[in-house]
Design a protein around this motif. Structure first.
Motif, PDB file in Angstrom:
ATOM      1  N   LEU A 204      27.044  54.522 128.258  1.00 18.82           N
ATOM      2  CA  LEU A 204      28.170  54.188 129.117  1.00 18.82           C
ATOM      3  C   LEU A 204      29.448  54.649 128.450  1.00 18.82           C
ATOM      4  CD1 LEU A 204      28.692  52.583 131.805  1.00 18.82           C
ATOM      5  CD2 LEU A 204      29.353  50.669 130.333  1.00 18.82           C
ATOM      6  N   TYR A 205      30.352  55.185 129.263  1.00 19.31           N
ATOM      7  CA  TYR A 205      31.630  55.632 128.758  1.00 19.31           C
ATOM      8  C   TYR A 205      32.744  54.929 129.521  1.00 19.31           C
ATOM      9  CZ  TYR A 205      28.644  59.321 126.993  1.00 19.31           C
ATOM     10  OH  TYR A 205      27.632  60.005 126.370  1.00 19.31           O
TER      11      TYR A 205
ATOM     12  N   ALA B 100      22.958  51.876 124.220  1.00 20.67           N
ATOM     13  CA  ALA B 100      21.993  50.805 124.004  1.00 20.67           C
ATOM     14  C   ALA B 100      20.672  51.436 123.581  1.00 20.67           C
ATOM     15  CB  ALA B 100      21.803  49.984 125.269  1.00 20.67           C
ATOM     16  N   SER B 101      20.036  50.845 122.587  1.00 21.49           N
ATOM     17  CA  SER B 101      18.777  51.382 122.086  1.00 21.49           C
ATOM     18  C   SER B 101      17.804  50.241 121.801  1.00 21.49           C
ATOM     19  CB  SER B 101      19.017  52.215 120.827  1.00 21.49           C
ATOM     20  OG  SER B 101      19.604  51.422 119.815  1.00 21.49           O
TER      21      SER B 101
ATOM     22  N   GLU C 164      49.690  46.301 127.168  1.00 21.83           N
ATOM     23  CA  GLU C 164      48.861  45.146 127.536  1.00 21.83           C
ATOM     24  C   GLU C 164      47.368  45.470 127.563  1.00 21.83           C
ATOM     25  OE1 GLU C 164      51.527  46.350 129.173  1.00 21.83           O
ATOM     26  OE2 GLU C 164      51.260  46.174 131.374  1.00 21.83           O
ATOM     27  N   ASP C 165      47.004  46.728 127.368  1.00 18.40           N
ATOM     28  CA  ASP C 165      45.591  47.095 127.233  1.00 18.40           C
ATOM     29  C   ASP C 165      45.089  46.886 125.806  1.00 18.40           C
ATOM     30  OD1 ASP C 165      46.255  49.870 129.397  1.00 18.40           O
ATOM     31  OD2 ASP C 165      45.241  47.996 129.936  1.00 18.40           O
ATOM     32  N   THR C 166      45.996  46.561 124.896  1.00 17.94           N
ATOM     33  CA  THR C 166      45.610  46.335 123.513  1.00 17.94           C
ATOM     34  C   THR C 166      44.642  45.162 123.418  1.00 17.94           C
ATOM     35  OG1 THR C 166      47.669  47.221 122.625  1.00 17.94           O
ATOM     36  CG2 THR C 166      46.445  45.674 121.232  1.00 17.94           C
ATOM     37  N   ALA C 167      43.493  45.406 122.801  1.00 20.30           N
ATOM     38  CA  ALA C 167      42.445  44.388 122.707  1.00 20.30           C
ATOM     39  C   ALA C 167      41.280  44.954 121.920  1.00 20.30           C
ATOM     40  CB  ALA C 167      41.967  43.971 124.095  1.00 20.30           C
ATOM     41  N   VAL C 168      40.352  44.068 121.579  1.00 25.42           N
ATOM     42  CA  VAL C 168      39.049  44.514 121.104  1.00 25.42           C
ATOM     43  C   VAL C 168      38.174  44.712 122.339  1.00 25.42           C
ATOM     44  CG1 VAL C 168      37.013  43.980 119.730  1.00 25.42           C
ATOM     45  CG2 VAL C 168      39.296  43.312 118.917  1.00 25.42           C
ATOM     46  N   TYR C 169      37.591  45.874 122.445  1.00 28.61           N
ATOM     47  CA  TYR C 169      36.750  46.206 123.590  1.00 28.61           C
ATOM     48  C   TYR C 169      35.287  46.098 123.180  1.00 28.61           C
ATOM     49  CZ  TYR C 169      40.699  47.755 126.363  1.00 28.61           C
ATOM     50  OH  TYR C 169      41.866  47.787 127.093  1.00 28.61           O
ATOM     51  N   TYR C 170      34.526  45.401 124.013  1.00 31.28           N
ATOM     52  CA  TYR C 170      33.114  45.178 123.759  1.00 31.28           C
ATOM     53  C   TYR C 170      32.275  45.811 124.856  1.00 31.28           C
ATOM     54  CZ  TYR C 170      34.766  41.527 120.595  1.00 31.28           C
ATOM     55  OH  TYR C 170      35.401  40.836 119.596  1.00 31.28           O
ATOM     56  N   CYS C 171      31.158  46.374 124.452  1.00 33.40           N
ATOM     57  CA  CYS C 171      30.162  46.856 125.401  1.00 33.40           C
ATOM     58  C   CYS C 171      29.052  45.818 125.497  1.00 33.40           C
ATOM     59  CB  CYS C 171      29.595  48.194 124.945  1.00 33.40           C
ATOM     60  SG  CYS C 171      28.358  48.890 126.047  1.00 33.40           S
ATOM     61  N   ALA C 172      28.580  45.592 126.709  1.00 36.15           N
ATOM     62  CA  ALA C 172      27.516  44.611 126.925  1.00 36.15           C
ATOM     63  C   ALA C 172      26.388  45.245 127.730  1.00 36.15           C
ATOM     64  CB  ALA C 172      28.065  43.399 127.654  1.00 36.15           C
ATOM     65  N   TYR C 173      25.181  44.719 127.531  1.00 38.90           N
ATOM     66  CA  TYR C 173      23.975  45.290 128.158  1.00 38.90           C
ATOM     67  C   TYR C 173      23.057  44.165 128.590  1.00 38.90           C
ATOM     68  CZ  TYR C 173      19.731  48.117 128.632  1.00 38.90           C
ATOM     69  OH  TYR C 173      18.619  48.756 129.117  1.00 38.90           O
TER      70      TYR C 173
ATOM     71  N   VAL D 141      23.267  47.432 120.663  1.00 40.54           N
ATOM     72  CA  VAL D 141      24.375  48.019 121.421  1.00 40.54           C
ATOM     73  C   VAL D 141      25.445  48.460 120.438  1.00 40.54           C
ATOM     74  CG1 VAL D 141      26.128  47.614 123.175  1.00 40.54           C
ATOM     75  CG2 VAL D 141      23.880  46.513 123.376  1.00 40.54           C
ATOM     76  N   ALA D 142      25.897  49.687 120.567  1.00 44.21           N
ATOM     77  CA  ALA D 142      26.898  50.212 119.636  1.00 44.21           C
ATOM     78  C   ALA D 142      28.000  50.917 120.401  1.00 44.21           C
ATOM     79  CB  ALA D 142      26.244  51.178 118.659  1.00 44.21           C
ATOM     80  N   GLU D 143      29.247  50.533 120.107  1.00 41.86           N
ATOM     81  CA  GLU D 143      30.418  51.187 120.713  1.00 41.86           C
ATOM     82  C   GLU D 143      31.089  52.088 119.690  1.00 41.86           C
ATOM     83  OE1 GLU D 143      30.963  46.649 121.692  1.00 41.86           O
ATOM     84  OE2 GLU D 143      30.664  47.870 119.898  1.00 41.86           O
ATOM     85  N   SER D 144      31.855  53.027 120.212  1.00 42.53           N
ATOM     86  CA  SER D 144      32.685  53.869 119.362  1.00 42.53           C
ATOM     87  C   SER D 144      33.844  54.394 120.200  1.00 42.53           C
ATOM     88  CB  SER D 144      31.876  55.022 118.773  1.00 42.53           C
ATOM     89  OG  SER D 144      31.381  55.845 119.806  1.00 42.53           O
ATOM     90  N   GLY D 145      34.857  54.922 119.515  1.00 39.70           N
ATOM     91  CA  GLY D 145      35.925  55.593 120.225  1.00 39.70           C
ATOM     92  C   GLY D 145      37.247  54.869 120.284  1.00 39.70           C
ATOM     93  N   GLY D 146      37.346  53.679 119.716  1.00 35.91           N
ATOM     94  CA  GLY D 146      38.620  52.989 119.735  1.00 35.91           C
ATOM     95  C   GLY D 146      39.628  53.678 118.837  1.00 35.91           C
ATOM     96  N   GLY D 147      40.869  53.170 118.867  1.00 31.96           N
ATOM     97  CA  GLY D 147      41.901  53.740 118.029  1.00 31.96           C
ATOM     98  C   GLY D 147      43.273  53.307 118.476  1.00 31.96           C
ATOM     99  N   SER D 148      44.274  53.996 117.982  1.00 35.31           N
ATOM    100  CA  SER D 148      45.657  53.683 118.306  1.00 35.31           C
ATOM    101  C   SER D 148      46.271  54.837 119.084  1.00 35.31           C
ATOM    102  CB  SER D 148      46.463  53.445 117.026  1.00 35.31           C
ATOM    103  OG  SER D 148      45.970  52.327 116.326  1.00 35.31           O
ATOM    104  N   VAL D 149      47.053  54.492 120.088  1.00 34.23           N
ATOM    105  CA  VAL D 149      47.676  55.508 120.925  1.00 34.23           C
ATOM    106  C   VAL D 149      48.995  54.968 121.459  1.00 34.23           C
ATOM    107  CG1 VAL D 149      46.497  54.715 123.026  1.00 34.23           C
ATOM    108  CG2 VAL D 149      47.187  57.122 122.825  1.00 34.23           C
TER     109      VAL D 149
END
Length: 120
Positions: free
Chosen positions: A78-79, A24-25, A88-97, A4-12
């Motif tokens: 998944l997007y 997921a692969s 308060e949305d600041t966090a590490v975001y994880y994708c799960a499968y 499982v690989a996520e991408s797209g985080g950053g600062s805003v």
């Protein structure tokens, strides 16, 4: 095994938008759940949004009407479109499968996480 690989985080800045992607692969399932979770410093991991192979979705109350989860044309993708972001949305975001389960509560595989930082 499934990777499982996520991408797209950053600062805003607050009020801005970000879009997270997850793929997921490997030995993926025909019927599955995929979900987004997040963990802020000093807090427990919480479920943010989920989707299953049947197209059903779920959102946590704090993100309803601001976040949108969607699946790509390719299976097992998944997007998470995040609008009107708050500090308060600041966090590490994880994708799960995982294999499809009632309420999409059980997951076998997790991504490495991507940092989302929202400044005020």
């Amino acid at each position: 095994q499934v990777q499982v690989a996520e991408s797209g985080g950053g600062s805003v800045q607050a009020g801005g938008s970000l879009r997270l992607s997850c793929a997921a692969s490997g030995d993926t399932y025909a019927m599955y759940c995929m979900g987004w979770f997040r963990q802020a410093p000093g807090k427990e991991r919480e479920r943010v949004a989920t989707a299953n192979s049947g197209g059903n979705t779920w959102y946590a109350d704090p993100v309803k009407a601001r976040f949108t989860v969607s699946q790509g044309n390719a299976k097992n993708t998944l997007y998470l479109q995040m609008d009107s972001l708050k500090p308060e949305d600041t966090a590490v975001y994880y994708c799960a499968y995982g294999w499809i389960s009632a309420g999409c509560l059980k997951y076998n595989y997790w991504g490495q996480g991507t940092q989302v930082t929202v400044s005020s």
